[in-house]
Design a protein around this motif. Structure first.
Motif, PDB file in Angstrom:
ATOM      1  N   TYR A 209       0.861  -1.184   0.000  1.00 57.78           N
ATOM      2  CA  TYR A 209       0.000   0.000   0.000  1.00 57.78           C
ATOM      3  C   TYR A 209       0.899   1.236   0.000  1.00 57.78           C
ATOM      4  O   TYR A 209       1.856   1.301   0.752  1.00 57.78           O
ATOM      5  CB  TYR A 209      -0.925   0.036   1.227  1.00 57.78           C
ATOM      6  CG  TYR A 209      -1.863   1.217   1.168  1.00 57.78           C
ATOM      7  CD1 TYR A 209      -3.042   1.130   0.432  1.00 57.78           C
ATOM      8  CD2 TYR A 209      -1.532   2.424   1.772  1.00 57.78           C
ATOM      9  CE1 TYR A 209      -3.875   2.230   0.319  1.00 57.78           C
ATOM     10  CE2 TYR A 209      -2.367   3.525   1.663  1.00 57.78           C
ATOM     11  CZ  TYR A 209      -3.537   3.417   0.930  1.00 57.78           C
ATOM     12  OH  TYR A 209      -4.355   4.506   0.800  1.00 57.78           O
ATOM     13  N   GLY A 210       0.582   2.194  -0.860  1.00 58.32           N
ATOM     14  CA  GLY A 210       1.401   3.412  -0.950  1.00 58.32           C
ATOM     15  C   GLY A 210       2.798   3.114  -1.449  1.00 58.32           C
ATOM     16  O   GLY A 210       3.777   3.363  -0.750  1.00 58.32           O
ATOM     17  N   PRO A 211       2.918   2.541  -2.665  1.00 62.69           N
ATOM     18  CA  PRO A 211       4.236   2.137  -3.169  1.00 62.69           C
ATOM     19  C   PRO A 211       5.208   3.317  -3.250  1.00 62.69           C
ATOM     20  O   PRO A 211       4.839   4.389  -3.714  1.00 62.69           O
ATOM     21  CB  PRO A 211       3.936   1.577  -4.562  1.00 62.69           C
ATOM     22  CG  PRO A 211       2.607   2.114  -4.938  1.00 62.69           C
ATOM     23  CD  PRO A 211       1.855   2.282  -3.655  1.00 62.69           C
ATOM     24  N   LYS A 212       6.420   3.074  -2.781  1.00 62.28           N
ATOM     25  CA  LYS A 212       7.425   4.128  -2.754  1.00 62.28           C
ATOM     26  C   LYS A 212       8.777   3.435  -2.846  1.00 62.28           C
ATOM     27  O   LYS A 212       9.003   2.430  -2.168  1.00 62.28           O
ATOM     28  CB  LYS A 212       7.300   4.874  -1.417  1.00 62.28           C
ATOM     29  CG  LYS A 212       7.986   6.216  -1.400  1.00 62.28           C
ATOM     30  CD  LYS A 212       7.587   6.963  -0.121  1.00 62.28           C
ATOM     31  CE  LYS A 212       8.467   8.174   0.141  1.00 62.28           C
ATOM     32  NZ  LYS A 212       9.162   8.769  -0.982  1.00 62.28           N
ATOM     33  N   ARG A 213       9.642   3.952  -3.704  1.00 58.46           N
ATOM     34  CA  ARG A 213      10.972   3.342  -3.854  1.00 58.46           C
ATOM     35  C   ARG A 213      11.663   3.234  -2.488  1.00 58.46           C
ATOM     36  O   ARG A 213      11.628   4.169  -1.695  1.00 58.46           O
ATOM     37  CB  ARG A 213      11.841   4.162  -4.790  1.00 58.46           C
ATOM     38  CG  ARG A 213      11.444   4.061  -6.271  1.00 58.46           C
ATOM     39  CD  ARG A 213      12.347   4.950  -7.103  1.00 58.46           C
ATOM     40  NE  ARG A 213      12.129   4.823  -8.539  1.00 58.46           N
ATOM     41  CZ  ARG A 213      11.259   5.549  -9.229  1.00 58.46           C
ATOM     42  NH1 ARG A 213      10.470   6.417  -8.630  1.00 58.46           N
ATOM     43  NH2 ARG A 213      11.157   5.381 -10.538  1.00 58.46           N
ATOM     44  N   GLY A 214      12.287   2.074  -2.252  1.00 56.88           N
ATOM     45  CA  GLY A 214      13.059   1.888  -1.024  1.00 56.88           C
ATOM     46  C   GLY A 214      12.250   1.469   0.192  1.00 56.88           C
ATOM     47  O   GLY A 214      12.780   1.385   1.290  1.00 56.88           O
ATOM     48  N   SER A 215      10.966   1.188  -0.010  1.00 53.03           N
ATOM     49  CA  SER A 215      10.171   0.812   1.158  1.00 53.03           C
ATOM     50  C   SER A 215      10.567  -0.591   1.641  1.00 53.03           C
ATOM     51  O   SER A 215      10.986  -1.436   0.864  1.00 53.03           O
ATOM     52  CB  SER A 215       8.675   0.887   0.850  1.00 53.03           C
ATOM     53  OG  SER A 215       8.262  -0.244   0.120  1.00 53.03           O
ATOM     54  N   ALA A 216      10.446  -0.798   2.942  1.00 55.32           N
ATOM     55  CA  ALA A 216      10.952  -2.032   3.553  1.00 55.32           C
ATOM     56  C   ALA A 216      10.125  -3.254   3.147  1.00 55.32           C
ATOM     57  O   ALA A 216       8.929  -3.157   2.865  1.00 55.32           O
ATOM     58  CB  ALA A 216      10.930  -1.880   5.071  1.00 55.32           C
ATOM     59  N   THR A 217      10.791  -4.387   3.121  1.00 61.30           N
ATOM     60  CA  THR A 217      10.127  -5.656   2.820  1.00 61.30           C
ATOM     61  C   THR A 217       8.981  -5.914   3.802  1.00 61.30           C
ATOM     62  O   THR A 217       7.940  -6.441   3.423  1.00 61.30           O
ATOM     63  CB  THR A 217      11.131  -6.818   2.933  1.00 61.30           C
ATOM     64  OG1 THR A 217      12.282  -6.459   2.160  1.00 61.30           O
ATOM     65  CG2 THR A 217      10.560  -8.107   2.417  1.00 61.30           C
ATOM     66  N   ALA A 218       9.187  -5.514   5.040  1.00 63.05           N
ATOM     67  CA  ALA A 218       8.174  -5.762   6.070  1.00 63.05           C
ATOM     68  C   ALA A 218       6.881  -4.986   5.819  1.00 63.05           C
ATOM     69  O   ALA A 218       5.841  -5.295   6.390  1.00 63.05           O
ATOM     70  CB  ALA A 218       8.726  -5.413   7.446  1.00 63.05           C
ATOM     71  N   LYS A 219       6.957  -3.985   4.942  1.00 64.95           N
ATOM     72  CA  LYS A 219       5.751  -3.212   4.612  1.00 64.95           C
ATOM     73  C   LYS A 219       4.921  -3.920   3.544  1.00 64.95           C
ATOM     74  O   LYS A 219       3.910  -3.406   3.090  1.00 64.95           O
ATOM     75  CB  LYS A 219       6.139  -1.829   4.085  1.00 64.95           C
ATOM     76  CG  LYS A 219       6.872  -0.973   5.093  1.00 64.95           C
ATOM     77  CD  LYS A 219       5.910  -0.225   5.985  1.00 64.95           C
ATOM     78  CE  LYS A 219       6.654   0.658   6.973  1.00 64.95           C
ATOM     79  NZ  LYS A 219       5.839   1.000   8.135  1.00 64.95           N
ATOM     80  N   LYS A 220       5.420  -5.065   3.073  1.00 66.49           N
ATOM     81  CA  LYS A 220       4.720  -5.770   1.995  1.00 66.49           C
ATOM     82  C   LYS A 220       4.035  -7.023   2.526  1.00 66.49           C
ATOM     83  O   LYS A 220       4.571  -7.711   3.385  1.00 66.49           O
ATOM     84  CB  LYS A 220       5.713  -6.127   0.883  1.00 66.49           C
ATOM     85  CG  LYS A 220       6.130  -4.851   0.144  1.00 66.49           C
ATOM     86  CD  LYS A 220       7.309  -4.996  -0.773  1.00 66.49           C
ATOM     87  CE  LYS A 220       7.598  -3.620  -1.358  1.00 66.49           C
ATOM     88  NZ  LYS A 220       8.994  -3.240  -1.338  1.00 66.49           N
ATOM     89  N   SER A 221       2.875  -7.280   1.959  1.00 65.65           N
ATOM     90  CA  SER A 221       2.189  -8.534   2.266  1.00 65.65           C
ATOM     91  C   SER A 221       2.526  -9.518   1.159  1.00 65.65           C
ATOM     92  O   SER A 221       2.871  -9.123   0.049  1.00 65.65           O
ATOM     93  CB  SER A 221       0.676  -8.322   2.310  1.00 65.65           C
ATOM     94  OG  SER A 221       0.336  -7.383   3.312  1.00 65.65           O
ATOM     95  N   VAL A 222       2.448 -10.795   1.462  1.00 65.09           N
ATOM     96  CA  VAL A 222       2.788 -11.785   0.437  1.00 65.09           C
ATOM     97  C   VAL A 222       1.844 -12.982   0.487  1.00 65.09           C
ATOM     98  O   VAL A 222       1.408 -13.406   1.555  1.00 65.09           O
ATOM     99  CB  VAL A 222       4.267 -12.245   0.592  1.00 65.09           C
ATOM    100  CG1 VAL A 222       4.489 -12.927   1.923  1.00 65.09           C
ATOM    101  CG2 VAL A 222       4.685 -13.153  -0.553  1.00 65.09           C
TER     102      VAL A 222
END
Lengths: 267, 453
Positions: A209-222
């Protein structure tokens, strides 16, 4: 294959253990079969002397060959056209560089940035990014079923979807670059997983959510393990629709969305 | 380009010890990814030449991460035995190499200088050594350790049995254990990587393996390789563990990524000594691997080999029973292909043993690396010749849980035969009682898991 032991040898040599002609060995063979069938591991493979049997050895090499081919082959142009994906690529030059330089696989090349602006709808709620990742076979096997299911599901919930793109030599995080450029609310990456010997066709979906270059892996769901023997692609599409709706409502993804969502499979 | 610095010995071509160490490395994609590798082979050799002339004192006084920023540095520095260091501090790195390879240097001579060495010194000499140098000097070192069994004695080669299951199904784990034992592997440890890092799963795996070991009276030890805090909770609640495991990094920041620090490891070691069901005295198990720090963005601009050495400097604090590098697990962005994996495997085992820790290896690769089973069979032959304490083995080399390949159960018998080696003594006697071992070889019964049903 099992010859008698060498009479000159002091020790009994290693020979295959099962002799299918005797009753005791037949019972043993059945017990072995039960162990081998129940297990996902390569058990009960037997041996030739101290080494694997020729069959077991060649089966292993065959599975490894399929995995290697999945890493080194590319998604076909036909599939990209059929799915109507806008074709982009990263700053990576070739497969060798792709494998050695994950950093280069996270950024689009200049032509692709231009193409993105020219051909893709800006500011969608959801932007879909398909990438070969570490297995082109995973994309070929799953995306033709998963993508329509995902698009239909999102349409059914009145969630706006941008122009889906294909990024050659893309890493998971290239979705941050695509999403940031297009100012998408959220981004979904459908990407080939590192192939194992059991299947080379496993796909993962990463969501941010809110894609931004350099965002942490932990901010992603999989959602991982998408393939016919795991989470089938059509079911995965439905699961992703639910997850996207949840993300858009909560305006969050990854650990911000669910505290227990800590275990990430990285590339 | 030519910059004079205040650091003695470094020469005028390089700015710092850290730069010389990085550029003197054999080629590794991880150092290239970090942007610290030599630009050319000529520069690489120039760095090796500069390194050869650096004195050990310079390396001691210029740790790659400053002591006030990093507790791993402090652990390494505080462990140095000063009188021995005083005797060797004026040696150059070249002198150290030549001492190690000299005629007549054996375990006794190496043991005499070991307490005076820091991880940076050990990393430095490794960069000057060829593959055969590494194998030769490793073969001269003997670093045994004892838990329930003793591994690493001369003439022995041990194996970890790794019966992982993608669903943590204990009946599958026990089946894979049966099969491994029937091939004579498992004297180092029956060690399971769980999918789910929970106290419940850890306890279930420890109980199942412990019960099996007791029922068949197997002289070995069990371990469940969940996070150290998970194991500690399980042990406190009574789970039967012989060893306590943790992955280590070579910097404080890297260990922070792993969720550990020295205080926590001290506490784990203390708990293991009091609450493990094994007879000890060595009750810790560590895994490492070049590149872990860079992947966690915790490398401080230091090359991956030097950081790997520092893992061993940290491990040494806990008198471990087992330490192995999981050399090819990390992927091609750190070690590109079979050639780089083989080099790193030789380096890691050498560096571990030179630290005085009982070193084994997971000779392994992933499917996106330019390597195949032949490469790690090559590495296994090299390191069996060099006298590594143990290897990891999985059924047919295929770990379907971790999705990578390592040595097969089958490889043990081939390596014993090639180098006239045997399993650890107590385990070998047990194999003989089970009619699986006779006159230095596995018997015709070997390879049949139904023996243990």
């Amino acid at each position: 294959m099992a010859s008698d032991s060498n009479p000159d040898s002091d020790t009994e040599p290693l020979e295959p253990t099962a002799d299918p002609d005797s009753d005791a060995d037949q019972a043993n063979e059945e017990a072995l079969r039960r162990i081998a069938d129940r297990n996902p591991t390569r058990l009960g493979v037997g041996r030739s002397g101290p080494r694997p049997t020729t069959d077991a050895l060649l089966e292993f090499r065959a599975d490894h060959g399929v995995a290697r081919d999945a890493v080194h082959s590319r998604v076909s142009d036909g599939l990209i056209d059929d799915l109507g994906l806008v074709e982009l690529r990263t700053t990576v030059a070739d497969t060798d560089q792709y494998l050695a330089r994950p950093d280069l696989g996270r950024e689009l090349d200049a032509d692709s940035l231009e193409r993105l602006e020219r051909e893709c709808e800006p500011a969608p709620e959801v932007q879909i990014v398909v990438s070969d990742g570490l297995s082109s076979s995973a994309v070929e096997a799953n995306v033709p079923q998963l993508l329509p299911a995902l698009l239909d599901g999102l349409e059914g919930r009145d969630i706006s979807v941008g122009t889906p793109v294909f990024v050659e030599f893309g890493r998971v995080d290239v979705m941050d670059a695509v999403g940031e450029e297009l100012e998408a609310d959220c981004c979904v990456s459908l990407i080939g997983e590192r192939p194992g010997l059991r299947t080379a066709e496993s796909l993962s979906a990463y969501l941010v959510y809110g894609p931004k270059r350099g965002s942490a892996t932990a901010k992603k769901s999989v959602v991982s393990n998408i393939h016919d023997g795991g989470l089938p692609p059509v079911e995965a599409g439905a699961e992703l629709v639910d997850l996207i709706a949840e993300m858009l409502a909560a305006e969050a993804s990854g650990v911000d969305l669910r505290e227990d969502d800590r275990e990430f499979r990285t590339e | 380009m030519a910059v004079k610095t205040t650091t003695p010995d470094v020469g005028d071509r390089f700015d710092s010890v850290v730069e010389v160490l990085a550029k003197a490395n054999e080629p590794k994609t991880g150092d290239e990814l970090a942007g610290i590798a030599a630009d050319s082979d000529a520069e690489r050799v120039a760095a090796k030449r500069a390194l050869a002339g650096i004195r050990l004192e310079t390396l001691r006084e210029n740790p790659v991460v400053p002591a006030d920023e990093d507790e791993v540095t402090r652990v390494i520095q505080e462990a140095v035995r000063e009188p021995i260091y005083e005797e060797i501090k004026d040696w150059t790195v070249a002198d150290l190499r030549e001492y190690l390879v000299a005629m007549g240097t054996g375990e006794r001579e190496i043991a005499a200088i070991r307490p005076g060495l820091t991880s940076e010194m050990i990393a430095a000499v490794t960069k000057l050594m060829s593959n055969l140098d590494l194998a030769l000097v490793t073969s001269r070192m003997e670093v045994p350790a004892r838990c329930n069994t003793t591994v690493g004695e001369r003439g022995t080669l041990s194996f970890r049995l790794q019966p992982n299951d993608p669903a943590d199904d204990v009946s599958n784990i026990v089946d894979a254990t049966r099969e491994g034992l029937s091939y004579g592997v498992g004297d180092a440890v029956i060690g399971v990587n769980p999918v789910q890092d929970s106290v419940e799963t850890t306890t279930r795996i420890l109980e199942a393996t412990h019960e099996f070991i007791e029922a068949w009276d197997v002289p070995t030890q069990n371990c469940c390789l969940s996070h150290v805090t998970t194991q500690m909770d399980a042990i406190r609640e009574g789970a039967p563990a012989d060893l306590v495991f943790q992955s280590l990094a070579g910097t404080e920041a890297g260990n922070d990524e792993f969720g550990v620090d020295v205080d926590l490891l001290d506490e784990a070691h203390d708990l293991a000594q009091r609450r493990c069901v094994s007879s000890g005295p060595n009750v810790m198990y560590f895994e490492t691997g070049q590149g872990a720090e860079l992947s966690g963005d915790a490398h401080h601009g230091v090359d991956q080999l030097t950081l790997e050495a520092r893992c061993y400097g940290l491990a040494k604090r806990y008198d471990p029973f087992l330490v192995n590098t999981v050399v090819g697990f990390i992927g091609p962005e750190y070690l590109y292909d079979g050639r780089q994996v083989i080099r790193a495997g030789l380096e890691d085992v050498f560096m571990g043993q030179l630290h005085g820790i009982p070193m084994g290896i997971d000779a392994c690769y992933t499917n996106h690396m330019g390597a195949d089973q032949n490469d790690i069979e090559n590495l296994a032959v090299l390191l069996a010749a060099a006298g590594a304490n143990y290897f990891i083995t999985v059924p047919m080399g295929d770990d379907v849980m971790l999705n990578y390949q390592s040595n097969s159960y089958h490889d043990a018998a081939a390596l014993w035969e090639l180098f006239d080696l045997e399993p650890a003594p107590a385990f070998r006697e047990w194999l003989a009682e089970m009619d699986l071992w006779r006159e230095g070889r596995l018997t015709e019964r070997a390879g049949d898991p139904t023996i243990f049903t």
